[in-house]
Design a protein around this motif. Structure first.
Motif, PDB file in Angstrom:
ATOM      1  N   SER A  48       4.488  10.055   0.036  1.00  0.00           N
ATOM      2  CA  SER A  48       5.450   9.216   0.134  1.00  0.00           C
ATOM      3  C   SER A  48       5.205   7.357  -0.358  1.00  0.00           C
ATOM      4  O   SER A  48       4.142   7.662  -0.278  1.00  0.00           O
ATOM      5  CB  SER A  48       6.399   8.678   1.689  1.00  0.00           C
ATOM      6  OG  SER A  48       5.566   8.074   2.540  1.00  0.00           O
ATOM      7  N   GLU A  49       6.101   6.765  -0.509  1.00  0.00           N
ATOM      8  CA  GLU A  49       5.557   5.683  -1.480  1.00  0.00           C
ATOM      9  C   GLU A  49       4.703   4.225   0.076  1.00  0.00           C
ATOM     10  O   GLU A  49       3.833   4.137  -0.696  1.00  0.00           O
ATOM     11  CB  GLU A  49       6.824   4.897  -1.589  1.00  0.00           C
ATOM     12  CG  GLU A  49       7.282   4.946  -2.899  1.00  0.00           C
ATOM     13  CD  GLU A  49       8.070   4.516  -3.637  1.00  0.00           C
ATOM     14  OE1 GLU A  49       8.452   2.945  -3.114  1.00  0.00           O
ATOM     15  OE2 GLU A  49       8.770   4.690  -4.429  1.00  0.00           O
ATOM     16  N   ASP A  50       5.501   4.688   1.120  1.00  0.00           N
ATOM     17  CA  ASP A  50       4.816   3.407   1.870  1.00  0.00           C
ATOM     18  C   ASP A  50       4.174   4.286   3.744  1.00  0.00           C
ATOM     19  O   ASP A  50       3.837   3.830   4.266  1.00  0.00           O
ATOM     20  CB  ASP A  50       5.298   2.610   2.682  1.00  0.00           C
ATOM     21  CG  ASP A  50       6.960   2.944   2.840  1.00  0.00           C
ATOM     22  OD1 ASP A  50       6.937   4.197   3.197  1.00  0.00           O
ATOM     23  OD2 ASP A  50       7.549   2.202   3.305  1.00  0.00           O
ATOM     24  N   GLY A  51       4.145   6.010   3.160  1.00  0.00           N
ATOM     25  CA  GLY A  51       4.000   6.478   4.448  1.00  0.00           C
ATOM     26  C   GLY A  51       5.384   6.680   5.242  1.00  0.00           C
ATOM     27  O   GLY A  51       4.292   7.062   6.648  1.00  0.00           O
ATOM     28  N   ALA A  52       6.125   6.286   4.868  1.00  0.00           N
ATOM     29  CA  ALA A  52       7.796   6.509   5.636  1.00  0.00           C
ATOM     30  C   ALA A  52       8.309   7.350   5.249  1.00  0.00           C
ATOM     31  O   ALA A  52       8.510   7.201   3.812  1.00  0.00           O
ATOM     32  CB  ALA A  52       8.101   4.817   6.007  1.00  0.00           C
ATOM     33  N   LEU A  53       9.507   7.423   6.389  1.00  0.00           N
ATOM     34  CA  LEU A  53      10.855   8.682   5.607  1.00  0.00           C
ATOM     35  C   LEU A  53      11.824   8.633   6.315  1.00  0.00           C
ATOM     36  O   LEU A  53      11.408   8.903   8.100  1.00  0.00           O
ATOM     37  CB  LEU A  53      10.713  10.416   5.150  1.00  0.00           C
ATOM     38  CG  LEU A  53       9.301  10.330   4.134  1.00  0.00           C
ATOM     39  CD1 LEU A  53       9.135  11.775   4.568  1.00  0.00           C
ATOM     40  CD2 LEU A  53      10.460  10.214   2.752  1.00  0.00           C
ATOM     41  N   ASN A  54      13.024   8.315   6.373  1.00  0.00           N
ATOM     42  CA  ASN A  54      14.133   7.848   7.364  1.00  0.00           C
ATOM     43  C   ASN A  54      14.364  10.133   7.592  1.00  0.00           C
ATOM     44  O   ASN A  54      13.507  10.682   7.549  1.00  0.00           O
ATOM     45  CB  ASN A  54      14.884   8.223   6.536  1.00  0.00           C
ATOM     46  CG  ASN A  54      15.555   6.454   6.246  1.00  0.00           C
ATOM     47  OD1 ASN A  54      15.428   6.083   6.324  1.00  0.00           O
ATOM     48  ND2 ASN A  54      16.076   6.531   4.779  1.00  0.00           N
TER      49      ASN A  54
END
Length: 690
Positions: A156-162
């Motif tokens: 993921s782009e920023d190490g985060a996912l919903n």
């Protein structure tokens, strides 16, 4: 029972460490993702330096099959999974079957197709239209979700996912570590995964291949690297300590000057009533004065506006198994003293040292020396013994340190060794508490000299078990469904109660954990969580809507509900007989402790009586009432502030606005967001010293 802030090791592995994913709408199921480092297919579960189970992975053309099982303390989960991944490594389908730690069947599934996610778990079924990338968080998945989640979060782009059904996942790299199997060294990277539960999960990856997860108390490591267990658990402890030290630095208010808490009504345990509004002054770690309201704030004092709220002595959680996060959450809940009922001795010693050194927030800890007999069902804590000589020597080990107030005897202990253990403990000035060892009963332990019985089920099982039935397994819990048929006026019941009363044997019933075991149902909110659960992270909310036991039919439902009624009636009888009751949760304290106290109203105790009992009563029981349990000049500054009047409605203790622990001030509203908890009150107005 021995359960921590969730429900023990099982929940730590299968619930609070749970998250998985679904693909964005533009992707479809094709091949499983590549990993640039070869990934092992077997991982060892280690607890208390003992191998207790395994995680086995079978790669398929489109994903993985997973088998996960362990047994500790006679129980543990059994989980089988099948997950299908798309080309980006995100799950498109997931099935999970098996049984949870306490036997609740697991039948969970997830599907994602055409932007539509649907899932079914112990809480029920639901669906959602997904806009963009999001991870489904399985309720009862094995720890292998960590590998799948980590790879997706890396991409993921920023190490985060919903996350689905709520929250968001975040992966943060910590450092690189060298590990060895004795022949070869390998470099792995540690990460913290956060977002849907109370605490970070610390995982280890070898490039994109899963290597394991680590906590201070247990680990799951690639098979062959078991010798790294202790070192890696120490590293996990350091990660947790660093995080909590940072929280401590930002939320602990040691003003270095006298603190005046103005306009509060002080609860007096002796009269069991609130007094007229006053100001309470702290200097250092002591209460310096209780002044009339017309006494002005002095030069150099910090003033905290109590706004007419109730100021109560700090509470005592009498059945804890302390961890670092437990320590801080108990402080936020007004629990300023905890009796630890068994732990990894070295880990607990390090935690106490950090608390006493001011590095971490935490309650005063009164230690029990855990002694367990060696068997296939042993709880891997404290000291394990294989003979009477070793058992008596374990008593001496604890007594020699001077750090323990009692020993605690556990399930696998040979009953024949217990009298010698008790004799030595009493000779050395230690009290004796414990479970009823397998193949004996409470009457025998009472006659042997127990000072306190641990858990109400341990006493009541002696009235319903058949000879030879083994309580080292789940039977010590599931046999409670026999209780509705029990006549509480029968001779065996009355003989036990009379013997306890005559010998002055106390009991630590742990009501809240029995309520959770007997009254939780899939898809229903457990009664104990009603007042706070909507403030909690999503994983806590889902757990609160899941059964613990296997409630297979209407008869089971009625029997388990009836069992809890019988427990309440028995505790009422014990109280009327003069048996001393001790409030503790075995659930980590904090919010569960508030519920523990609330439940005693159903045994005939009033709210003021409970407030006095949970503070001054326990201080007296532990022999520390000369310094704790009362708000008065010269006493240690351990107390908490609530806006309402808990003498009229005990639930008011669930909305705490300020806590003093050893004279240091904490505002729970500043602490709770660090754990993903929505605060309950505002921070009181603070006027800095002039």
């Amino acid at each position: 029972m021995h359960v921590s802030i969730k429900t023990g090791l099982a929940m730590m592995l299968a619930a609070s460490l749970a998250a998985c994913g679904n693909p964005p709408a533009s992707q479809s199921a094709t091949d499983a993702p590549d990993t640039s480092a070869a990934e092992a297919t077997r991982f060892t579960v280690i607890y208390g330096n003992t191998e207790i189970g395994a995680l086995e992975i079978t790669p398929t053309d489109t994903g993985y099959g997973v088998e996960f099982e362990y047994r500790n303390n006679g129980r543990g989960p059994t989980i089988s999974e099948s997950v299908t991944l798309d080309a980006a490594g995100l799950p498109t389908s997931w099935t999970i079957d098996g049984a949870s730690t306490f036997g609740n069947p697991i039948d969970e599934s997830f599907e994602f197709e055409d932007d539509q996610a649907s899932w079914s778990d112990a809480t029920g079924s639901d669906a959602a239209l997904i806009d963009g990338e999001a991870f489904y968080v399985p309720q009862d998945g094995s720890p292998y979700w960590l590998a799948i989640a980590a790879r997706a979060l890396m991409d993921s782009e920023d190490g985060a996912l919903n996350a689905i059904p709520g929250g968001a996942l975040q992966l943060n790299e910590i450092e690189q570590l060298s590990v060895s199997d004795g022949s070869h060294e390998r470099t792995v990277t540690s990460y913290a995964l956060t977002g849907t539960s109370l605490e970070p999960t610390y995982i280890l990856m070898h490039d994109r291949a899963f290597f394991g997860l680590v906590t201070p108390g247990f680990a799951i490591l690639e098979t062959g690297f078991e010798a790294e267990d202790e070192r890696l658990r120490g590293i996990a402890a350091a990660y947790g300590a660093a995080r909590l030290e940072n929280i401590q630095a930002r939320t602990a208010h040691d003003y270095g000057t006298p603190v005046r808490i103005r306009n509060v009504r002080v609860f007096d345990p002796a009269s069991q009533a609130l007094g007229a509004p006053v100001s309470v002054v702290i200097e250092g770690d002591r209460i310096a004065a209780i002044d009339a309201l017309d006494v002005p704030t002095r030069s150099g004092e910090v003033e905290i506006d109590g706004a007419g709220g109730s100021l109560l002595p700090g509470m005592f959680e009498m059945h804890g198994h302390m961890g670092e996060a437990d320590a801080l959450l108990n402080i936020a809940a007004g629990v300023t003293s905890v009796r630890d009922m068994g732990n990894n001795n070295e880990v607990l010693s390090a935690l106490i040292e950090r608390i006493e050194g001011g590095e971490l927030a935490g309650p005063r800890v009164f230690r029990s020396g855990f002694i367990e007999g060696q068997s296939p069902f042993s709880a891997n804590n404290g000291i394990l013994v294989a003979s009477q000589e070793e058992a008596v020597a374990a008593v001496d080990t604890y007594a020699d340190t001077g750090d323990y107030i009692q020993i605690k005897i556990y399930n696998s202990m040979n009953p024949d060794w217990v009298p010698a253990m008790i004799e030595r403990a009493h000779e050395r000035g230690l009290r004796v508490a414990g479970h009823v060892p397998a193949f004996t009963n409470a009457d025998t332990m009472i006659a042997a000299g127990y000072d306190e019985m641990t858990h109400i089920n341990q006493v009541m099982l002696g009235w319903v078990l058949e000879e030879g039935e083994d309580t080292r397994e789940l039977l010590r819990l599931t046999a409670l469904r026999r209780l509705p048929a029990l006549d509480l006026q029968s001779e065996p019941v009355q003989n036990t109660i009379n013997a306890m009363a005559a010998r002055g044997v106390a009991i630590d019933p742990t009501l809240a954990i029995h309520e959770a075991l007997l009254l939780s149902r899939n898809g229903e909110l457990t009664p104990g969580a009603v007042d706070y659960i909507d403030h909690m992270p999503v994983e806590e909310q889902r757990s609160a809507r899941s059964a613990w036991a296997d409630i297979a039919n209407a008869e089971d439902d009625a029997n388990y509900r009836g069992a809890f009624d019988q427990i309440l009636a028995t505790i009422s009888m014990m109280r009327e007989a003069g048996i001393f009751l001790v409030p503790g949760t075995d659930l980590g304290g904090s919010f569960a402790y508030h519920r523990e106290l609330e439940l005693y109203q159903r045994t005939g105790m009033t709210a003021p009586e409970i407030l006095a009992w949970a503070s001054q009563g326990m201080a007296a029981y532990l022999g520390v009432d000369d310094e704790l349990g009362t708000i008065a000049p010269g006493m240690l500054a351990d107390f908490y502030l609530v806006p309402g009047d808990p003498t009229q409605d005990l639930r008011e203790i669930k909305t705490i606005s300020m806590v003093a622990s050893d004279g240091v001030i904490y505002f729970p509203t500043e602490i709770y967001p660090e754990f993903g908890i929505r605060p309950f009150t505002e921070v009181p107005n603070v006027t800095a010293a002039q």
